[in-house]
Enzyme design. Structure first.
Site: not given
Ligand SMILES: *Cc1c(COP(=O)(O)O)cnc(C)c1O
Length: 370
Positions: A38, A264
Protein backbone atom coordinates in the site's frame (compact mmCIF):
# COMPACT_ATOMS: atom_id res chain seq x y z
CA UNK A 1 20.16 16.55 -21.14
CA UNK A 2 18.77 15.79 -17.72
CA UNK A 3 21.31 16.11 -14.91
CA UNK A 4 22.41 12.69 -13.82
CA UNK A 5 22.71 13.78 -10.20
CA UNK A 6 19.69 15.23 -8.47
CA UNK A 7 17.37 14.47 -5.58
CA UNK A 8 16.56 10.78 -5.90
CA UNK A 9 15.11 8.05 -3.78
CA UNK A 10 17.10 4.95 -4.68
CA UNK A 11 15.09 1.74 -4.39
CA UNK A 12 17.40 -1.20 -3.87
CA UNK A 13 15.72 -4.43 -5.00
CA UNK A 14 18.61 -6.52 -3.68
CA UNK A 15 17.84 -5.21 -0.21
CA UNK A 16 14.16 -6.02 -0.74
CA UNK A 17 15.09 -9.60 -1.67
CA UNK A 18 17.27 -9.86 1.43
CA UNK A 19 14.43 -8.67 3.67
CA UNK A 20 11.92 -10.97 1.99
CA UNK A 21 14.17 -13.99 2.55
CA UNK A 22 14.83 -12.97 6.16
CA UNK A 23 11.10 -12.70 6.94
CA UNK A 24 10.34 -15.94 5.07
CA UNK A 25 12.94 -17.70 7.21
CA UNK A 26 10.96 -16.71 10.32
CA UNK A 27 7.77 -18.51 9.32
CA UNK A 28 6.88 -22.14 8.65
CA UNK A 29 7.27 -23.60 5.17
CA UNK A 30 3.52 -23.93 4.65
CA UNK A 31 2.65 -20.46 5.99
CA UNK A 32 1.68 -18.13 3.15
CA UNK A 33 3.35 -14.77 2.75
CA UNK A 34 1.29 -11.66 2.01
CA UNK A 35 3.30 -8.59 1.01
CA UNK A 36 1.77 -5.24 1.90
CA UNK A 37 2.43 -2.77 -0.94
CA UNK A 38 0.00 0.00 0.00
CA UNK A 39 0.93 3.69 -0.24
CA UNK A 40 3.29 3.19 -3.22
CA UNK A 41 4.90 0.26 -1.42
CA UNK A 42 5.63 2.40 1.64
CA UNK A 43 6.72 5.38 -0.41
CA UNK A 44 8.87 3.53 -2.94
CA UNK A 45 7.29 2.19 -6.16
CA UNK A 46 4.48 -0.34 -5.84
CA UNK A 47 4.78 -1.73 -9.36
CA UNK A 48 8.53 -2.38 -9.27
CA UNK A 49 8.32 -3.73 -5.72
CA UNK A 50 5.36 -6.00 -6.49
CA UNK A 51 7.05 -7.35 -9.64
CA UNK A 52 10.14 -8.23 -7.64
CA UNK A 53 8.09 -9.80 -4.83
CA UNK A 54 6.13 -11.86 -7.33
CA UNK A 55 9.46 -13.09 -8.74
CA UNK A 56 10.64 -13.88 -5.18
CA UNK A 57 7.52 -15.97 -4.60
CA UNK A 58 5.12 -13.94 -2.47
CA UNK A 59 1.70 -15.58 -2.27
CA UNK A 60 -0.48 -12.54 -1.83
CA UNK A 61 -0.48 -8.76 -1.98
CA UNK A 62 -2.39 -6.17 0.01
CA UNK A 63 -3.10 -2.55 -0.81
CA UNK A 64 -5.22 -0.06 1.12
CA UNK A 65 -7.43 1.36 -1.61
CA UNK A 66 -8.96 0.08 -4.83
CA UNK A 67 -6.99 2.43 -7.12
CA UNK A 68 -3.76 0.98 -5.78
CA UNK A 69 -4.89 -2.52 -6.69
CA UNK A 70 -6.02 -1.48 -10.17
CA UNK A 71 -2.59 0.05 -10.78
CA UNK A 72 -0.95 -3.29 -9.97
CA UNK A 73 -3.34 -5.20 -12.25
CA UNK A 74 -2.70 -2.71 -15.09
CA UNK A 75 1.00 -3.40 -14.70
CA UNK A 76 0.70 -7.15 -14.97
CA UNK A 77 0.64 -8.28 -11.35
CA UNK A 78 -1.24 -11.59 -11.24
CA UNK A 79 -1.10 -12.80 -7.63
CA UNK A 80 -4.23 -12.22 -5.53
CA UNK A 81 -4.60 -8.68 -4.17
CA UNK A 82 -6.42 -7.98 -0.91
CA UNK A 83 -7.85 -4.46 -0.67
CA UNK A 84 -7.65 -3.58 3.01
CA UNK A 85 -9.87 -0.53 3.12
CA UNK A 86 -12.39 -0.53 0.27
CA UNK A 87 -15.47 1.68 0.13
CA UNK A 88 -18.74 0.15 -1.05
CA UNK A 89 -18.86 2.64 -3.93
CA UNK A 90 -15.92 0.72 -5.47
CA UNK A 91 -17.24 -2.83 -5.27
CA UNK A 92 -17.96 -3.16 -9.01
CA UNK A 93 -14.43 -2.03 -9.83
CA UNK A 94 -13.11 -4.57 -7.35
CA UNK A 95 -14.79 -7.40 -9.22
CA UNK A 96 -13.92 -6.01 -12.67
CA UNK A 97 -10.24 -5.95 -11.69
CA UNK A 98 -10.12 -9.29 -9.86
CA UNK A 99 -9.33 -7.64 -6.54
CA UNK A 100 -10.39 -9.15 -3.22
CA UNK A 101 -12.18 -6.92 -0.71
CA UNK A 102 -11.76 -6.79 3.02
CA UNK A 103 -15.34 -6.86 4.32
CA UNK A 104 -15.32 -5.28 7.74
CA UNK A 105 -18.88 -4.21 8.58
CA UNK A 106 -22.46 -5.30 8.03
CA UNK A 107 -22.83 -2.54 5.46
CA UNK A 108 -19.81 -3.60 3.41
CA UNK A 109 -20.76 -7.28 3.64
CA UNK A 110 -24.38 -6.77 2.52
CA UNK A 111 -23.37 -4.35 -0.17
CA UNK A 112 -20.65 -6.61 -1.58
CA UNK A 113 -23.00 -9.59 -1.64
CA UNK A 114 -25.59 -7.64 -3.60
CA UNK A 115 -22.95 -6.40 -6.07
CA UNK A 116 -21.60 -9.93 -6.51
CA UNK A 117 -25.11 -11.31 -7.05
CA UNK A 118 -25.96 -8.59 -9.55
CA UNK A 119 -22.79 -9.41 -11.51
CA UNK A 120 -23.60 -13.16 -11.37
CA UNK A 121 -20.54 -14.09 -9.34
CA UNK A 122 -20.08 -17.53 -7.80
CA UNK A 123 -17.69 -18.01 -4.86
CA UNK A 124 -16.08 -14.59 -5.32
CA UNK A 125 -13.09 -14.45 -2.91
CA UNK A 126 -13.54 -12.07 0.02
CA UNK A 127 -11.75 -11.49 3.33
CA UNK A 128 -13.50 -11.08 6.65
CA UNK A 129 -11.88 -8.77 9.17
CA UNK A 130 -12.42 -9.29 12.88
CA UNK A 131 -11.94 -6.60 15.50
CA UNK A 132 -9.92 -8.04 18.38
CA UNK A 133 -9.00 -4.81 20.16
CA UNK A 134 -7.48 -2.35 17.70
CA UNK A 135 -10.98 -0.88 17.32
CA UNK A 136 -10.38 0.33 13.80
CA UNK A 137 -12.04 -1.87 11.15
CA UNK A 138 -13.74 -5.23 11.64
CA UNK A 139 -16.65 -7.22 13.02
CA UNK A 140 -17.07 -7.57 16.76
CA UNK A 141 -17.70 -10.89 18.46
CA UNK A 142 -21.41 -10.17 18.78
CA UNK A 143 -21.73 -9.84 14.99
CA UNK A 144 -20.32 -13.23 14.06
CA UNK A 145 -23.63 -15.04 13.75
CA UNK A 146 -24.94 -12.27 11.48
CA UNK A 147 -21.85 -12.70 9.26
CA UNK A 148 -22.35 -16.47 9.19
CA UNK A 149 -25.96 -16.12 8.23
CA UNK A 150 -25.35 -13.63 5.42
CA UNK A 151 -22.60 -15.80 4.00
CA UNK A 152 -24.48 -19.10 4.22
CA UNK A 153 -27.40 -17.54 2.35
CA UNK A 154 -25.48 -16.66 -0.79
CA UNK A 155 -23.42 -18.68 -3.27
CA UNK A 156 -21.95 -15.45 -4.67
CA UNK A 157 -19.01 -15.11 -2.28
CA UNK A 158 -16.50 -17.38 -0.60
CA UNK A 159 -14.30 -16.49 2.37
CA UNK A 160 -10.67 -16.61 1.24
CA UNK A 161 -9.41 -15.55 4.60
CA UNK A 162 -10.37 -14.39 8.06
CA UNK A 163 -8.02 -11.90 9.65
CA UNK A 164 -7.43 -9.36 12.36
CA UNK A 165 -4.79 -6.74 13.14
CA UNK A 166 -2.62 -6.35 16.24
CA UNK A 167 -2.58 -3.02 18.06
CA UNK A 168 0.90 -3.15 19.58
CA UNK A 169 2.85 -6.12 18.22
CA UNK A 170 6.15 -4.18 18.43
CA UNK A 171 5.66 -3.21 22.08
CA UNK A 172 6.80 -5.70 24.74
CA UNK A 173 4.98 -3.70 27.42
CA UNK A 174 1.76 -4.69 25.69
CA UNK A 175 2.55 -8.39 25.43
CA UNK A 176 -0.43 -9.45 27.53
CA UNK A 177 -2.85 -7.36 25.47
CA UNK A 178 -1.41 -8.82 22.28
CA UNK A 179 -1.71 -12.41 23.52
CA UNK A 180 -5.33 -11.67 24.44
CA UNK A 181 -5.93 -10.36 20.91
CA UNK A 182 -4.47 -13.54 19.44
CA UNK A 183 -6.60 -15.65 21.75
CA UNK A 184 -9.76 -13.75 20.89
CA UNK A 185 -8.94 -14.07 17.18
CA UNK A 186 -8.66 -17.83 17.59
CA UNK A 187 -12.03 -18.06 19.37
CA UNK A 188 -13.90 -15.76 16.99
CA UNK A 189 -12.47 -17.57 14.00
CA UNK A 190 -13.49 -21.00 15.26
CA UNK A 191 -17.00 -19.75 15.74
CA UNK A 192 -17.11 -18.14 12.31
CA UNK A 193 -15.74 -21.03 10.27
CA UNK A 194 -17.24 -23.89 12.28
CA UNK A 195 -19.97 -24.77 9.81
CA UNK A 196 -18.46 -23.24 6.71
CA UNK A 197 -17.51 -26.54 5.06
CA UNK A 198 -14.10 -25.25 3.95
CA UNK A 199 -11.07 -23.67 5.61
CA UNK A 200 -10.17 -20.07 4.84
CA UNK A 201 -6.66 -18.73 5.42
CA UNK A 202 -6.19 -17.15 8.86
CA UNK A 203 -3.82 -14.27 9.59
CA UNK A 204 -3.15 -11.72 12.30
CA UNK A 205 0.62 -11.02 12.23
CA UNK A 206 2.19 -7.93 10.70
CA UNK A 207 5.99 -7.58 10.61
CA UNK A 208 6.44 -7.24 14.37
CA UNK A 209 3.91 -10.02 14.88
CA UNK A 210 6.09 -12.35 12.80
CA UNK A 211 9.13 -11.40 14.83
CA UNK A 212 7.63 -11.30 18.34
CA UNK A 213 4.80 -13.86 18.13
CA UNK A 214 6.10 -16.64 15.87
CA UNK A 215 3.53 -19.08 17.28
CA UNK A 216 0.72 -16.88 15.97
CA UNK A 217 1.53 -16.96 12.28
CA UNK A 218 -1.57 -19.13 11.56
CA UNK A 219 -1.71 -19.88 7.80
CA UNK A 220 -0.55 -16.50 6.47
CA UNK A 221 1.36 -13.40 7.60
CA UNK A 222 1.04 -9.83 6.34
CA UNK A 223 4.32 -7.98 6.27
CA UNK A 224 4.91 -4.43 5.19
CA UNK A 225 7.57 -2.45 7.01
CA UNK A 226 9.95 -5.42 7.36
CA UNK A 227 10.11 -5.85 3.59
CA UNK A 228 11.27 -2.26 3.32
CA UNK A 229 14.01 -2.85 5.86
CA UNK A 230 12.62 -1.89 9.26
CA UNK A 231 12.08 -4.25 12.18
CA UNK A 232 10.61 -1.84 14.74
CA UNK A 233 13.29 -3.19 17.06
CA UNK A 234 16.93 -2.36 17.81
CA UNK A 235 18.01 -6.00 17.55
CA UNK A 236 16.06 -6.76 14.36
CA UNK A 237 16.90 -3.58 12.45
CA UNK A 238 20.56 -4.55 11.84
CA UNK A 239 19.42 -7.81 10.23
CA UNK A 240 17.31 -5.97 7.67
CA UNK A 241 18.40 -3.59 4.92
CA UNK A 242 16.49 -0.36 4.23
CA UNK A 243 15.30 -0.45 0.62
CA UNK A 244 15.26 3.32 0.17
CA UNK A 245 18.16 5.76 0.25
CA UNK A 246 17.33 9.45 -0.16
CA UNK A 247 20.11 11.42 -1.85
CA UNK A 248 20.57 14.89 -3.19
CA UNK A 249 23.39 17.25 -4.18
CA UNK A 250 24.80 20.57 -3.05
CA UNK A 251 23.45 23.42 -5.21
CA UNK A 252 25.47 26.25 -3.70
CA UNK A 253 27.95 26.90 -0.88
CA UNK A 254 28.28 30.30 0.75
CA UNK A 255 30.76 31.54 3.34
CA UNK A 256 29.10 33.61 6.05
CA UNK A 257 30.57 35.75 8.83
CA UNK A 258 29.40 36.28 12.38
CA UNK A 259 26.17 38.26 12.55
CA UNK A 260 24.65 36.93 9.33
CA UNK A 261 21.41 34.97 9.41
CA UNK A 262 20.21 32.09 7.22
CA UNK A 263 16.82 31.51 5.65
CA UNK A 264 13.24 32.51 6.37
CA UNK A 265 12.48 34.33 9.60
CA UNK A 266 16.25 34.61 10.05
CA UNK A 267 15.91 31.41 12.04
CA UNK A 268 19.62 30.53 12.02
CA UNK A 269 22.18 32.99 13.39
CA UNK A 270 25.84 32.69 12.43
CA UNK A 271 28.16 33.16 15.40
CA UNK A 272 31.45 32.09 13.80
CA UNK A 273 32.66 32.02 10.18
CA UNK A 274 30.66 29.21 8.55
CA UNK A 275 30.08 27.45 5.23
CA UNK A 276 26.39 27.02 4.51
CA UNK A 277 25.27 24.74 1.67
CA UNK A 278 21.91 24.76 -0.10
CA UNK A 279 20.14 21.51 -1.12
CA UNK A 280 17.37 21.01 -3.72
CA UNK A 281 14.88 19.32 -1.40
CA UNK A 282 12.32 20.76 1.01
CA UNK A 283 9.13 20.23 2.93
CA UNK A 284 7.20 19.80 -0.32
CA UNK A 285 9.35 16.70 -0.88
CA UNK A 286 8.52 15.25 2.52
CA UNK A 287 11.34 16.63 4.64
CA UNK A 288 9.10 18.50 7.02
CA UNK A 289 9.87 21.70 8.91
CA UNK A 290 10.26 19.65 12.06
CA UNK A 291 13.72 18.55 10.81
CA UNK A 292 14.99 22.13 10.64
CA UNK A 293 16.76 24.25 13.24
CA UNK A 294 19.42 21.56 13.79
CA UNK A 295 16.96 18.94 14.99
CA UNK A 296 18.30 16.64 12.28
CA UNK A 297 21.21 16.54 9.88
CA UNK A 298 22.42 14.92 6.68
CA UNK A 299 25.72 13.39 5.59
CA UNK A 300 28.25 14.92 3.22
CA UNK A 301 31.43 12.95 2.48
CA UNK A 302 30.55 10.72 5.44
CA UNK A 303 30.36 13.70 7.81
CA UNK A 304 27.33 15.02 9.71
CA UNK A 305 25.99 18.37 8.55
CA UNK A 306 23.10 19.81 10.60
CA UNK A 307 20.05 21.27 8.88
CA UNK A 308 20.08 24.95 9.85
CA UNK A 309 17.25 27.45 9.93
CA UNK A 310 13.78 26.71 8.66
CA UNK A 311 13.20 24.04 6.02
CA UNK A 312 11.77 25.80 2.93
CA UNK A 313 9.37 24.33 0.40
CA UNK A 314 12.06 23.32 -2.10
CA UNK A 315 15.30 24.07 -0.27
CA UNK A 316 17.18 23.04 2.85
CA UNK A 317 20.30 24.76 4.19
CA UNK A 318 22.98 22.76 5.97
CA UNK A 319 26.13 23.76 7.83
CA UNK A 320 29.14 22.19 6.10
CA UNK A 321 31.80 24.12 7.99
CA UNK A 322 34.94 21.98 8.19
CA UNK A 323 33.71 19.44 5.64
CA UNK A 324 35.81 19.23 2.48
CA UNK A 325 33.03 19.52 -0.09
CA UNK A 326 32.00 21.51 -3.14
CA UNK A 327 28.94 22.38 -5.19
CA UNK A 328 27.60 19.28 -6.96
CA UNK A 329 28.75 16.86 -4.26
CA UNK A 330 26.43 14.10 -3.12
CA UNK A 331 24.44 14.47 0.10
CA UNK A 332 22.77 11.55 1.90
CA UNK A 333 19.55 12.54 3.66
CA UNK A 334 18.91 9.02 4.94
CA UNK A 335 20.03 5.48 4.17
CA UNK A 336 23.51 4.14 3.56
CA UNK A 337 26.14 3.40 6.20
CA UNK A 338 25.99 6.69 8.13
CA UNK A 339 22.35 7.58 8.65
CA UNK A 340 19.81 4.89 9.43
CA UNK A 341 16.38 6.24 8.38
CA UNK A 342 15.00 5.30 11.81
CA UNK A 343 17.48 7.68 13.45
CA UNK A 344 16.52 10.45 11.04
CA UNK A 345 12.81 9.81 11.73
CA UNK A 346 13.44 9.85 15.47
CA UNK A 347 15.23 13.19 15.20
CA UNK A 348 11.96 14.53 13.78
CA UNK A 349 9.85 12.86 16.47
CA UNK A 350 8.29 10.34 14.11
CA UNK A 351 8.61 6.70 12.98
CA UNK A 352 9.98 4.97 9.89
CA UNK A 353 6.48 4.40 8.47
CA UNK A 354 5.68 8.11 8.34
CA UNK A 355 9.10 9.20 7.09
CA UNK A 356 9.25 6.81 4.13
CA UNK A 357 5.62 7.08 3.04
CA UNK A 358 5.92 10.86 3.25
CA UNK A 359 8.55 11.25 0.53
CA UNK A 360 6.56 13.02 -2.17
CA UNK A 361 6.12 11.81 -5.74
CA UNK A 362 8.12 14.84 -6.97
CA UNK A 363 11.27 12.99 -5.88
CA UNK A 364 12.54 10.73 -8.68
CA UNK A 365 12.53 7.03 -7.80
CA UNK A 366 15.58 5.23 -9.14
CA UNK A 367 15.42 1.46 -9.19
CA UNK A 368 18.63 -0.43 -8.41
CA UNK A 369 18.16 -4.01 -9.66
CA UNK A 370 19.31 -6.98 -7.56
C1 LIG B 1 -0.30 -1.79 6.91
C2 LIG B 1 -0.86 -3.05 7.42
C3 LIG B 1 -0.05 -4.19 7.62
C4 LIG B 1 1.45 -4.14 7.52
O1 LIG B 1 2.00 -3.85 8.79
P1 LIG B 1 3.59 -3.70 8.99
O2 LIG B 1 3.73 -3.27 10.40
O3 LIG B 1 4.05 -2.65 8.03
O4 LIG B 1 4.19 -5.03 8.70
C5 LIG B 1 -0.66 -5.37 7.95
N1 LIG B 1 -2.01 -5.45 8.10
C6 LIG B 1 -2.82 -4.36 7.97
C7 LIG B 1 -4.28 -4.51 8.18
C8 LIG B 1 -2.28 -3.14 7.63
O5 LIG B 1 -3.07 -2.07 7.51
Amino acid sequence: MREAKETVLEINLGNLAHNYRFLRSKIGKDVKFLSVVKAHAYGSDSVEIAKKLEELGTDYFAVAYVEEGIRLRENGIIKPILVLHPQFTHFEEIIENCLEPNLYSEKTLRSFISTAERLNQKNYPVHIKLNTGLNRLGFDKAEISMVQELISNTPSIKISSVFSHLAASEDWQEREFTLDQIDLFRKMTWQLIENLGYEPLLHICNTSGVINYPKATFSMVRTGIGLYGYGNDKTVDPQLKPVGTLKTIISQIRKLEEGATVGYNRAHKINKPSHIATLPIGHADGINRIYGKQKAGVFVKGKYAPIVGNVCMDIIMIDVTGIDCEEGDEVIIFGGPHQHPVDFAQAGGTISYELITGIQRRVTRKIIPE
